[in-house]
Design an enzyme around this catalytic site. Structure first.
Site, PDB file in Angstrom:
ATOM      1  N   ARG A 170      -9.439   2.805  -0.030  1.00 54.49           N
ATOM      2  CA  ARG A 170      -8.625   2.018  -1.354  1.00 54.49           C
ATOM      3  C   ARG A 170      -7.873   1.724  -1.376  1.00 54.49           C
ATOM      4  O   ARG A 170      -6.663   1.690  -2.165  1.00 54.49           O
ATOM      5  CB  ARG A 170      -8.068   3.475  -1.967  1.00 54.49           C
ATOM      6  CG  ARG A 170      -9.408   4.249  -2.059  1.00 54.49           C
ATOM      7  CD  ARG A 170      -9.180   5.976  -3.441  1.00 54.49           C
ATOM      8  NE  ARG A 170      -8.438   5.076  -4.249  1.00 54.49           N
ATOM      9  CZ  ARG A 170      -9.396   4.504  -5.159  1.00 54.49           C
ATOM     10  NH1 ARG A 170     -10.486   4.584  -5.003  1.00 54.49           N
ATOM     11  NH2 ARG A 170      -8.684   4.226  -6.518  1.00 54.49           N
ATOM     12  N   LEU A 171      -7.588   0.520  -0.046  1.00 51.59           N
ATOM     13  CA  LEU A 171      -6.352  -0.501   0.643  1.00 51.59           C
ATOM     14  C   LEU A 171      -7.159  -1.799  -0.054  1.00 51.59           C
ATOM     15  O   LEU A 171      -7.025  -2.739   0.282  1.00 51.59           O
ATOM     16  CB  LEU A 171      -6.235  -0.441   1.700  1.00 51.59           C
ATOM     17  CG  LEU A 171      -5.973   0.680   2.434  1.00 51.59           C
ATOM     18  CD1 LEU A 171      -5.758   0.117   3.995  1.00 51.59           C
ATOM     19  CD2 LEU A 171      -4.694   1.470   1.611  1.00 51.59           C
TER      20      LEU A 171
END
Length: 191
Positions: A170-171
């Protein structure tokens, strides 16, 4: 790329090669004069430096919202590419010539359907719409089907365009372009 419209062209071309259905599908969000939001899927039918174009019945709920509050947001989600593009901006009517040209490019049954449908209005039963479609078919039998006066295009003129790319853990990568006069400023957003 530092031009969001060029970047959008590249991403859309990739989506057209990989998406199994309707790579030009976009969520259109509007709000009425009281601020009540609504969102629905429509199809992008043109885009360029002037904006993003879609067509609809001008008596529909979306058209009523846009008449009261001429701002909209668009969302393209290309799951196969793990990307999305958000567009926010003001909305204006497409020209009559532009609406006529696109309408003429549609299949005959789609053009007849535009005459038969009171889009977004209550329908007592499917048979009523089918009867109206048959009546439109008979009305225009043997002739071209002109664009109804209540049907046409809208142009979303982008003020903000965000490109979101999925990343591990989720970066995600988020690039934001904001209109600045005749050009754009670019920045990044935290995921």
């Amino acid at each position: 790329m530092d031009d969001p419209l060029t970047l959008f062209d590249a991403w859309l071309a990739e989506a057209e090669a990989s998406e199994p259905n309707d790579p030009n599908a976009m969520a259109l969000a509007t709000a009425d004069a009281a601020g009540q939001p609504a969102v629905r899927m429509v199809l992008l039918k043109g885009h360029g430096s002037d904006g993003f174009v879609f067509y609809t019945n001008r008596g529909s709920d979306k058209a009523s919202d846009l008449a009261e509050n001429p701002k909209a947001a668009l969302l393209f989600h290309w799951k196969s590419l793990r990307r999305q593009v958000r567009v926010e901006g003001s909305v204006s009517l497409a020209s009559e010539a532009q609406s006529d040209a696109y309408f003429a490019s549609r299949g005959r049954d789609s053009r007849l359907g535009a005459w038969a449908s009171d889009q977004s209005r209550p329908l007592d039963e499917r048979a009523t719409f089918e009867a109206r479609f048959e009546a439109a078919k008979a009305r225009f039998d043997g002739q071209d089907v002109p664009r109804p006066p209540h049907w046409g295009g809208y142009v979303v003129v982008p003020e903000r365009i965000e490109f979101w790319q999925d990343r591990a853990h989720r970066l995600h990568e988020r690039r934001l372009f904001v209109r600045d006069g005749n050009g754009w400023t670019e920045g990044l957003l935290y995921p």
